[in-house]
Design an enzyme around this catalytic site. Structure first.
Site, short mmCIF file in Angstrom:
data_model
loop_
_atom_site.label_atom_id
_atom_site.label_comp_id
_atom_site.label_asym_id
_atom_site.label_seq_id
_atom_site.Cartn_x
_atom_site.Cartn_y
_atom_site.Cartn_z
N ASP A 197 -4.61 10.17 -7.61
CA ASP A 197 -4.52 9.04 -6.70
C ASP A 197 -5.59 8.01 -7.09
OD1 ASP A 197 -3.48 8.23 -3.71
OD2 ASP A 197 -5.58 7.67 -4.00
N HIS A 210 -0.08 -8.21 -4.95
CA HIS A 210 0.70 -7.07 -5.44
C HIS A 210 1.02 -7.19 -6.93
CE1 HIS A 210 1.43 -4.98 -1.62
NE2 HIS A 210 1.41 -6.19 -1.07
N ASP A 214 0.38 -4.25 -9.44
CA ASP A 214 1.41 -3.64 -10.28
C ASP A 214 0.94 -3.55 -11.73
OD1 ASP A 214 3.07 -3.34 -8.13
OD2 ASP A 214 4.36 -5.05 -8.61
N ASP A 240 0.45 4.53 -5.52
CA ASP A 240 -0.61 4.70 -6.53
C ASP A 240 -0.84 6.18 -6.84
OD1 ASP A 240 -1.63 5.33 -4.05
OD2 ASP A 240 -3.62 4.50 -4.44
#
Length: 322
Positions: A197, A210, A214, A240
């Site tokens: 994570d 975002h 990405d 993620d």
């Protein structure tokens, strides 16, 4: 093309042609007009396998003009290969002449034209009979399915891969993990599952957007892949979160070496547009068979180990412990 052959085409139009076309085959001349206007490629041969007719679509796909192709062996005009092994595939015209019945080419066939261009093709070849019912030749109807086949391959890829990173998705990971467990059980080997994570990823999305987030995930995925062997699997679980399958380990401690390598790689700056981003990752590790005998249990154990890693300060790894 001889008129008795054209009359045979009228009586026994191949199933690949439009059904309404049969009503228009009133004469050899009208049949030629019809065949010339059809959107599929059409090639006919005589009993010796020599070209007697090709329509304009077939001219474009083979690179042969009607004049040049006339009388040529069909194998010279229609070079058909198996796309996988690049070996010559059986030509349906040959099968139709040999067996006196309709034939189709293999599903993975490609046509190589006179200039070396390649087309994915599908086809049907049908025998032609004269008025007395004797075999007089064969006709093949084929079409370019390059775009359709590429789209099918793309859809199949998307069904098993993450659209953003191109990594195996949750479904593909589950299948690979189950296969790896079965192999490890047969050979009495060890494997490890790592649940990863990205720490603080939400802050990147909130502060930089975002699109930047990405791109960071794409950079992270590339670095993770660079840290494992070709026999291992890095997949995106969602958001993620990533899962890594380390197959056929000599000992469980080898997973710790991979985890350290990943943590060091991810700490290096990521160049995302004008931004130099650094990120940390928390990793939970579960080992087969000690921490689970099936895919579901191993993933759950790795997820619990990930929670321990986060609770321990993040940017580190932990093995599962009951």
């Amino acid at each position: 093309m001889p008129k008795h052959v054209m009359r045979s085409l009228v009586d026994e139009a191949p199933v690949a042609l439009p059904e309404s076309a049969a009503a228009l085959y009133l004469s050899g001349e009208r049949a030629l007009e019809m065949l010339d206007s059809i959107g599929d490629a059409i090639v006919s041969v005589d009993l010796e396998g020599r070209i007697t007719y090709i329509n304009p679509v077939a001219e474009r796909m083979t690179g042969w003009s009607r004049r040049d192709a006339a009388g040529q062996p069909f194998a010279d005009v229609l070079r058909i290969l198996n796309a996988a092994n690049r070996e010559y595939a059986p030509n349906p015209l040959e099968l139709a002449l040999m067996n006196d019945r309709p034939a189709s080419m293999d599903a993975n066939s490609v046509l190589i034209d006179r200039h070396g261009r390649e087309f994915a093709v599908e086809d049907t070849a049908t025998p032609i009979h004269d008025q007395g019912g004797q075999l007089a030749g064969a006709i093949m109807v084929f079409r370019d399915v390059t775009a359709a086949r590429a789209m099918g391959q793309k859809m199949a890829h998307l069904a098993h891969h993450d659209f953003l990173t191109g990594l195996p998705n949750r479904l593909s990971l589950s299948e690979r993990l189950s296969q790896a467990i079965a192999s490890a059980d047969r050979h009495r080997r060890t494997l490890a599952v790592m649940f990863l994570d990205v720490d603080g990823f939400k802050g990147v999305n909130d502060s930089l957007g975002h699109a930047t987030g990405d791109q960071l995930l794409q950079s992270v995925s590339r670095r993770l892949v660079s840290c494992v062997r070709g026999s291992d699997t890095v997949g995106r679980q969602g958001g993620d979160e990533f899962v890594v399958l380390l197959a056929e380990l000599s000992r469980a401690e080898d997973a710790a070496c991979v985890a350290k390598k990943m943590l060091a790689s991810l700490r290096l700056s990521h160049q995302i547009g004008p931004h130099h981003l650094s990120c940390a990752m928390s990793i939970g590790i579960a080992v087969y068979p000690a921490d689970g005998m099936d895919a579901e249990r191993l993933l759950k154990s790795a997820d619990l180990a990930l929670l321990r890693a986060k609770a321990g300060g993040r940017g580190t790894y932990r093995f599962f412990s009951a």
